[in-house]
Design an enzyme around this catalytic site. Sequence first.
Site: not given
Ligand code: PGA
Length: 232
Positions: A5-7, A83, A85, A148, A154, A192, A213
């Site tokens: 997931n490159w966001k 997600h 976010e 998640e 993150g 993470s 991510g």
């Molecule tokens: P992260 O993000 O690996 O940076 O914790 C994961 C995600 O949001 O899918």
Amino acid sequence: MIFANWKLNPKTKERALEMAEYSDSVGVVICPPFPYIETVRGVLKNAEIGAQNCYLKNNGAYTGEVSADILKSVGCKYVILGHSERRGFFNETSKFVNEKIKHALEQNLIPVVCIGEKEKDNAIGQIKLQIKETFNDVPLENIIIAYEPVFAIGTGENCPIDLARERKNFISDLLLEGNQSKSSLKIIYGGSVNSSNAFLYLKEAGFDGVLVGTTSLDGDDFPKLSKSIIEK
Ligand code: PGA
């Protein structure tokens, strides 16, 4: 499966192409920002493509939105929905996510649906409510569920393996109260994940894959991560 997931990254198309190169392994699904989808897909030999979101209508006057139809036509097979976010920054509710899941399924996209507690207190209560609303009337055999926990996203604080296993079992028990068979449920872990912990979620906690991510942006650690899973 490993979802990258490159966001909202990277800043340029050139960097997206470099990232595609180091991410291109069997079992990887790259989820870039929309404008990079076709460019990235064009250079992949092994990995597949997914999107990070879509709307719930096929077409019409919905400025700024992208439909499952459009994603299909540019080669996406998967779409991440709900997600944390999106739920947090863009106020997406579980009911809204539920409608998007149904829309994606109608267009034969495979939704990767994120759930997970926002607060550490009463995690079970939060997950229960999310599951009830998010998966209402959804055929579970056609989706992938991503557990998640928000504290792990993150932050570098990945969810302890034992706790993740407990949560995974809780989620599958709750969802399978009906008569769906256990093997039809696919649950992946995100939060993470890096090259030193990824395989533990598969091997010791029994997840079917990971959603990655931050590490997906790292040209050294991401290839190590995919290798560690593919070889184990
Ligand atoms: P992260 O993000 O690996 O940076 O914790 C994961 C995600 O949001 O899918």
